[in-house]
Design a protein around this motif. Structure first.
Motif, PDB file in Angstrom:
ATOM      1  N   HIS A  49       0.813  -1.223   0.000  1.00  0.00           N
ATOM      2  CA  HIS A  49       0.000   0.000   0.000  1.00  0.00           C
ATOM      3  C   HIS A  49       0.849   1.278   0.000  1.00  0.00           C
ATOM      4  CE1 HIS A  49      -4.028  -1.737   0.313  1.00  0.00           C
ATOM      5  NE2 HIS A  49      -3.454  -2.711   1.007  1.00  0.00           N
ATOM      6  N   GLY A  50       2.122   1.138  -0.345  1.00  0.00           N
ATOM      7  CA  GLY A  50       2.953   2.313  -0.527  1.00  0.00           C
ATOM      8  C   GLY A  50       3.495   2.929   0.739  1.00  0.00           C
ATOM      9  N   GLY A  51       3.454   2.195   1.843  1.00  0.00           N
ATOM     10  CA  GLY A  51       3.967   2.724   3.099  1.00  0.00           C
ATOM     11  C   GLY A  51       5.346   2.178   3.411  1.00  0.00           C
ATOM     12  N   ARG A  52       5.847   2.554   4.545  1.00  0.00           N
ATOM     13  CA  ARG A  52       7.139   2.040   5.008  1.00  0.00           C
ATOM     14  C   ARG A  52       7.092   1.917   6.525  1.00  0.00           C
ATOM     15  NH1 ARG A  52      10.916   5.341   7.516  1.00  0.00           N
ATOM     16  NH2 ARG A  52      10.184   7.483   7.813  1.00  0.00           N
ATOM     17  N   GLY A  60       5.532  -3.788  18.949  1.00  0.00           N
ATOM     18  CA  GLY A  60       4.797  -2.791  18.184  1.00  0.00           C
ATOM     19  C   GLY A  60       5.575  -2.304  16.981  1.00  0.00           C
ATOM     20  N   LEU A  61       4.906  -1.467  16.181  1.00  0.00           N
ATOM     21  CA  LEU A  61       5.583  -0.851  15.037  1.00  0.00           C
ATOM     22  C   LEU A  61       4.874   0.444  14.672  1.00  0.00           C
ATOM     23  CD1 LEU A  61       3.832  -1.201  12.134  1.00  0.00           C
ATOM     24  CD2 LEU A  61       4.517  -3.570  12.460  1.00  0.00           C
ATOM     25  N   ILE A  62       5.617   1.316  14.005  1.00  0.00           N
ATOM     26  CA  ILE A  62       5.093   2.565  13.469  1.00  0.00           C
ATOM     27  C   ILE A  62       5.391   2.573  11.979  1.00  0.00           C
ATOM     28  CG2 ILE A  62       5.266   5.087  13.458  1.00  0.00           C
ATOM     29  CD1 ILE A  62       4.046   4.081  15.999  1.00  0.00           C
ATOM     30  N   ALA A  63       4.378   2.866  11.168  1.00  0.00           N
ATOM     31  CA  ALA A  63       4.561   2.968   9.719  1.00  0.00           C
ATOM     32  C   ALA A  63       3.936   4.264   9.241  1.00  0.00           C
ATOM     33  CB  ALA A  63       3.918   1.776   9.010  1.00  0.00           C
ATOM     34  N   ASP A  64       4.421   4.784   8.121  1.00  0.00           N
ATOM     35  CA  ASP A  64       3.782   5.978   7.567  1.00  0.00           C
ATOM     36  C   ASP A  64       3.474   5.779   6.093  1.00  0.00           C
ATOM     37  OD1 ASP A  64       6.022   8.415   6.320  1.00  0.00           O
ATOM     38  OD2 ASP A  64       6.599   6.363   6.801  1.00  0.00           O
TER      39      ASP A  64
END
Length: 304
Positions: A49-52, A60-64
């Motif tokens: 979906h074009g994120g990273r 946990g994780l953080i993506a944008d």
């Protein structure tokens, strides 16, 4: 601030495994394997979906994402795939569109904090989104949304509008879902000229409808003669309306302790007890049961 640090507007997805510490205590090796498998699902769909993935910490994780629509769709597909795999770990996900500081590969700032707070407020297997994300995606995704009212995330100074994605309705992305019954009687908060949301949705339609029904019932009671019965029908109509507006009628300080709908039910039962008074305050029993159930649910669902 160094030259490498810059700001950008982006959509942040924050995810965290529910009950991870307990699971590790019970089966460390199996839980680690489940976490690794879940991260593969996240990584695959975030990239699709074009994120990273900006950073990971523990479970946990953080993506944008450059697109709020892609971020929300990614969150939905992650939860659906984890369910289809009967994954041992369930994840909470929060999605927010906001301004962040980019420091190398890391994201920091208020936008990230709010996404993380939404994640902590979500149910295991659920997705919560902010008003900013809802404004971007509600007309572009054929899924259901539930407005939860304005709530104050932990350690943040202000209440914010929060929406839950109806995961049970999102398995088929081509299905157009009807507006939930509770949404039909309240409009979505709109952004004001200054960019902030009003305290409550517009309830005028529900109030007018309830008032008209009540007036008609009183008139029918007067014209038909006999005993007074209209108060019972009015109580039913008012209770239904109040249940659909519970999040806006019940003050935030009370709804943090007891679900808003429980408060409305207790109030309605109290009126029934008063209207049919026989000298016995029986409403204490169902009211006590609802309060105990609310306390138990709040205790069991508290994030670790």
């Amino acid at each position: 601030m160094s030259d490498k640090v810059k700001r950008k507007l982006t959509t942040i997805l924050a995810a965290d495994a529910a009950g991870f510490s307990r699971a590790m205590d019970a089966d460390e090796v199996g839980t680690y394997a489940a976490l690794h498998a879940a991260r593969e699902v996240f990584g695959k769909l975030i990239t699709r979906h074009g994120g990273r993935i900006a950073n990971t910490a523990g479970d946990g994780l953080i993506a944008d994402f450059p697109s709020a629509v892609e971020a929300a769709q990614c969150a939905i597909e992650v939860q659906n795939e984890l369910v289809s795999q009967d994954a041992a770990l369930k994840f909470r996900i929060g999605v927010h569109l906001g301004d962040v500081i980019v420091d190398g590969e890391d994201l920091i700032g208020e936008g990230v904090n709010l996404a993380a707070r939404l994640q902590s407020m979500a149910e295991p297997g659920g997705v919560l989104i902010s008003q900013q994300v809802y404004d971007q995606v509600h007309s572009k995704l054929t899924i259901g949304f539930e407005y939860l009212g304005e709530k104050r995330p932990r350690d943040l100074p202000d209440d914010i509008p929060i929406y839950r994605i109806a995961m049970s309705q999102s398995a088929n992305p081509h299905r157009v879902n009807p507006i939930p019954f509770t949404q039909a009687y309240k409009s979505t908060p709109k952004q004001s000229a200054g960019g902030s949301s009003p305290k409550h949705p517009d309830l005028s339609r529900t109030v007018r409808l309830t008032a008209m029904i009540s007036g008609a019932l009183v008139l029918i009671n007067l014209v038909s003669g006999g005993g007074v019965w209209a108060h019972w029908a009015i109580l039913v109509a008012a209770s239904i309306a109040a249940l659909n507006m519970a999040d806006t009628l019940v003050p935030e300080k009370i709804s943090r302790l007891v679900p808003a709908r429980h408060v409305i039910i207790i109030a309605s039962l109290t009126l029934v007890n008063i209207f049919s008074w026989t000298g016995y305050l029986w409403v204490l029993w169902p009211a006590g049961g609802l309060l105990v159930a609310a306390f138990v649910r709040k205790t069991l669902s508290r994030p670790e």
